[in-house]
Design an enzyme around this catalytic site. Structure first.
Site, PDB file in Angstrom:
ATOM      1  N   GLU A   1       0.810  -1.231   0.000  1.00 17.61           N
ATOM      2  CA  GLU A   1       0.000   0.000   0.000  1.00 17.61           C
ATOM      3  C   GLU A   1       0.838   1.273   0.000  1.00 17.61           C
ATOM      4  O   GLU A   1       0.619   2.177   0.801  1.00 17.61           O
ATOM      5  CB  GLU A   1      -0.975  -0.042   1.190  1.00 17.61           C
ATOM      6  CG  GLU A   1      -1.835  -1.294   1.175  1.00 17.61           C
ATOM      7  CD  GLU A   1      -2.749  -1.444   2.405  1.00 17.61           C
ATOM      8  OE1 GLU A   1      -2.586  -0.699   3.378  1.00 17.61           O
ATOM      9  OE2 GLU A   1      -3.620  -2.333   2.377  1.00 17.61           O
TER      10      GLU A   1
ATOM     11  N   ASN B   1       2.405  -4.933  -3.338  1.00 13.34           N
ATOM     12  CA  ASN B   1       1.038  -5.359  -3.036  1.00 13.34           C
ATOM     13  C   ASN B   1       0.170  -4.144  -2.705  1.00 13.34           C
ATOM     14  O   ASN B   1       0.627  -3.231  -2.015  1.00 13.34           O
ATOM     15  CB  ASN B   1       1.081  -6.315  -1.830  1.00 13.34           C
ATOM     16  CG  ASN B   1      -0.187  -7.089  -1.601  1.00 13.34           C
ATOM     17  OD1 ASN B   1      -0.736  -7.687  -2.534  1.00 13.34           O
ATOM     18  ND2 ASN B   1      -0.674  -7.107  -0.366  1.00 13.34           N
TER      19      ASN B   1
ATOM     20  N   GLU C   1      -5.515 -11.099  -1.550  1.00 12.36           N
ATOM     21  CA  GLU C   1      -6.358 -10.918  -0.344  1.00 12.36           C
ATOM     22  C   GLU C   1      -7.838 -10.826  -0.704  1.00 12.36           C
ATOM     23  O   GLU C   1      -8.565  -9.969  -0.196  1.00 12.36           O
ATOM     24  CB  GLU C   1      -5.965  -9.631   0.401  1.00 12.36           C
ATOM     25  CG  GLU C   1      -4.493  -9.524   0.739  1.00 12.36           C
ATOM     26  CD  GLU C   1      -4.136  -8.295   1.575  1.00 12.36           C
ATOM     27  OE1 GLU C   1      -5.040  -7.626   2.109  1.00 12.36           O
ATOM     28  OE2 GLU C   1      -2.934  -8.020   1.689  1.00 12.36           O
TER      29      GLU C   1
ATOM     30  N   ASP D   1     -11.627 -10.747  -0.966  1.00 12.06           N
ATOM     31  CA  ASP D   1     -12.920 -10.925  -0.307  1.00 12.06           C
ATOM     32  C   ASP D   1     -13.907  -9.962  -0.964  1.00 12.06           C
ATOM     33  O   ASP D   1     -13.507  -9.022  -1.641  1.00 12.06           O
ATOM     34  CB  ASP D   1     -12.874 -10.798   1.228  1.00 12.06           C
ATOM     35  CG  ASP D   1     -12.269  -9.509   1.756  1.00 12.06           C
ATOM     36  OD1 ASP D   1     -12.146  -8.542   0.992  1.00 12.06           O
ATOM     37  OD2 ASP D   1     -11.944  -9.465   2.965  1.00 12.06           O
TER      38      ASP D   1
HETATM   39  C1  XIL Z   1      -5.913  -6.929   8.349  1.00 15.21           C
HETATM   40  C2  XIL Z   1      -6.222  -8.157   9.165  1.00 15.21           C
HETATM   41  O1  XIL Z   1      -7.135  -8.954   8.455  1.00 15.21           O
HETATM   42  C3  XIL Z   1      -6.798  -7.755  10.503  1.00 15.21           C
HETATM   43  O2  XIL Z   1      -6.932  -8.894  11.335  1.00 15.21           O
HETATM   44  C4  XIL Z   1      -5.896  -6.733  11.180  1.00 15.21           C
HETATM   45  O3  XIL Z   1      -6.514  -6.271  12.365  1.00 15.21           O
HETATM   46  C5  XIL Z   1      -5.638  -5.558  10.273  1.00 15.21           C
HETATM   47  O4  XIL Z   1      -5.087  -6.034   9.044  1.00 15.21           O
HETATM   48  N1  XIL Z   1      -4.793  -5.141   3.688  1.00 15.21           N
HETATM   49  C6  XIL Z   1      -3.723  -5.891   4.131  1.00 15.21           C
HETATM   50  C7  XIL Z   1      -3.892  -6.786   5.282  1.00 15.21           C
HETATM   51  O5  XIL Z   1      -2.665  -5.890   3.480  1.00 15.21           O
HETATM   52  O6  XIL Z   1      -2.709  -6.952   6.015  1.00 15.21           O
HETATM   53  C8  XIL Z   1      -5.018  -6.338   6.193  1.00 15.21           C
HETATM   54  O7  XIL Z   1      -5.215  -7.342   7.177  1.00 15.21           O
HETATM   55  C9  XIL Z   1      -6.267  -6.102   5.394  1.00 15.21           C
HETATM   56  C10 XIL Z   1      -6.045  -5.027   4.366  1.00 15.21           C
END
Ligand code: XIL
Length: 365
Positions: A175, A216, A281, A283
């Protein structure tokens, strides 16, 4: 925590456990080889995502909540059965591995790496350089830029060395850009300037030359200002011979914002620069309560990202950010939203699960 429903636990237990079999390394190899005979039912039977992904030559992964992995047997069984790749949801982040300066705690991450090895799964390392989930000693102390650079270097080299040969992908940076394509204002940018990215990749490569090193981000699925910024950056890094290997697309979608239509076009332009790619990631959340149209839109979200990955030539893995609503990060972060994963809180499969399995099955034919 909710009590698990006995019925669904029994249903899960009755599913045949699939023996671990490493996925083919690339899709072309998978199409040339004879698929392995089905162990847990023929296509259309009750085989899981993993069986179909193995045949399609794709790594199918999930973020893993290591507390749930220790405490929740049905979750553990599903993690082993459904996936040939895992990503630690939190336990490789700086805040977790070095809560006190100079004192590492690798126990939780090592446990997951051991689980993956026992189950024939690859491990995606997440994440080395981020603006979030850093230890407070790092962000609250007034370190000089030179000190911060030395701390970042040590963190990357120590962590990548610790997992050398056991983690095959690293999300080196996470990010780093805003949605408009400008640099995100972080402790690293402020103190070190944008050159911190090249440094980070060089240090990671030095510590494990075989690991594939990824950029990423989220909101970078399609062609837009943010992915344009990545495209420019990759060209610059390549010109400087920086070891960058992969473009990571988180894939956090929401049904109310629609599904990006040009993911494949975007993945292809990064392939043209010599990178592989991964959905890291995925969802697909929705405003609650659910309804049939939102559920249908969720199917499109999961499936269109999966199709893009399967149609791209070098998209090597597709990882869910959790597979069950029981442990999803979404309700805690996006108020009023949820139901973002392919299995509900009782591990009951949703339409998105079956759609992805069908797509993987088609890809493996
Ligand atoms: C999130 C986790 O899912 C949570 O459990 C934690 O509290 C915060 O981070 N992008 C990312 C991940 O790269 O590392 C994040 O994960 C979600 C968004």
């Amino acid at each position: 925590m909710r009590i698990h429903r006995i019925a669904s636990a029994l249903a899960l237990a009755s599913l045949a456990l699939v023996a671990a079999s490493p996925a083919a390394a690339t899709r072309p190899a998978a199409t040339m080889e004879q698929p392995a005979p089905a162990r847990a039912g023929a296509p259309g039977g009750d085989a899981g995502l993993r069986v179909a992904a193995d045949r399609a030559g794709l790594r199918i992964g999930t973020a893993v909540d290591t507390t749930a992995l220790a405490d929740d047997a049905p979750y553990r069984e599903a993690t082993a059965r459904e996936f040939n790749s895992v990503t630690p949801e939190n336990v490789m982040k700086w805040q977790l591995v070095e809560p006190v300066q100079g004192t590492y705690d690798w126990a939780a991450a090592d446990g997951l790496v051991d689980f993956a090895r026992a189950n024939g799964q690859k491990v995606r390392g997440h994440t080395l350089v981020w603006h979030s989930q850093n230890p407070s000693w790092l962000t609250e102390e007034a370190f000089t830029p030179a000190e911060l650079r030395a701390l970042l270097r040590k963190h990357i080299i120590d962590e990548v060395s610790h997992f050398k040969g056991r983690v095959y992908h690293w999300d080196v940076t996470n990010e780093i850009f805003n949605d408009d394509g400008t640099w995100r204002d972080t402790i690293w940018l402020r103190n070190l300037g944008p050159g911190y990215v090249a440094d980070a990749f060089r240090w990671a490569h030095q510590a494990d030359p075989r690991a594939k090193l990824y950029l990423n981000d989220y909101n970078n699925e399609g062609v837009n200002a943010k992915s344009d910024a990545y495209h420019r950056l990759v060209k610059e890094l390549k010109a400087q011979r920086v070891p960058v290997h992969g473009y990571g697309v988180q894939g956090h979608l929401a049904v109310q914002y629609g599904v990006p239509g040009d993911t494949l076009t975007n993945l292809r332009r990064f392939e043209a620069l010599g990178l592989e790619s991964a959905l890291t990631e995925v969802d697909v959340r929705m405003p609650l309560p659910t309804d049939p149209i939102k559920v249908q839109a969720q199917v499109s979200g999961f499936n269109s990202l999966l199709q893009a990955c399967l149609l791209a030539r070098r998209c090597v893995s597709y990882t869910l950010w959790g597979f069950t609503d029981r442990y999803s990060w979404v309700p805690g972060v996006f108020s009023g939203e949820g139901s973002a994963t392919p299995l509900d809180e009782d591990l009951v499969r949703k339409p998105a699960y079956y759609a992805m399995r069908d797509t993987l099955t088609l890809a493996g034919r």
